[in-house]
Design a protein around this motif. Sequence first.
Motif: not given
Ligand code: HEM
Length: 133
Positions: A33-46, A90-100
């Motif tokens: 879950a963590f790896l996928l979150h980081r990968f999708t985060g990087i994809v979104l920045v790109l 995935y990033h958005g929903l898993n982000g909510l999971r991480l925030i919880l």
């Molecule tokens: C629905 C909106 C979003 C939510 C709820 C969300 C949530 C999160 C959370 C909670 C983290 C921290 C993960 C952790 O603690 O390990 C995170 C990391 C990150 N997010 Fe998002 N995010 C969102 C949208 C975005 C967008 C639009 C981008 C890019 C433009 C982005 C890029 C990243 C990156 C690069 C990381 C760092 C990943 C890492 O260090 O592993 N996120 N996000």
Amino acid sequence: MNIEEYKRPEPRQPEARLSEWFSPAKRGVGGWAFLLHRFTGIVLVLYLALHFYVLSYLARGPEAYQAALNFLENPIFVALEVALIAAVIYHGLNGLRLILMAYNIGVKHQKAMFWVVFVLSALTTLVAAVYML
Ligand code: HEM
């Protein structure tokens, strides 16, 4: 313990740490879950950079922007758009999971929550793909 008796632990080798990134062996559901979150985060920045680049065609006039949009109708870009939707959801929903979990909510059920996130992401992506393709 006396401070003189303290033995500093050996630092881990950087090579070992890098190889752990690619090793599925010791990775549990939370690790994936963590790896996928980081990968999708990087994809979104790109993607954000690419998005600004495409929008910059607006400064060259409506014809140039339309030409860019026509180019992006290529099936390869449509397929990439579907993959982007999967990454966003995935990033958005898993982000909510991480925030919880950061608020200590549902930590015991983190694996089940991952599967809910995963299945919801897959279903939403499927619906989006049906509309787009
Ligand atoms: C629905 C909106 C979003 C939510 C709820 C969300 C949530 C999160 C959370 C909670 C983290 C921290 C993960 C952790 O603690 O390990 C995170 C990391 C990150 N997010 Fe998002 N995010 C969102 C949208 C975005 C967008 C639009 C981008 C890019 C433009 C982005 C890029 C990243 C990156 C690069 C990381 C760092 C990943 C890492 O260090 O592993 N996120 N996000």
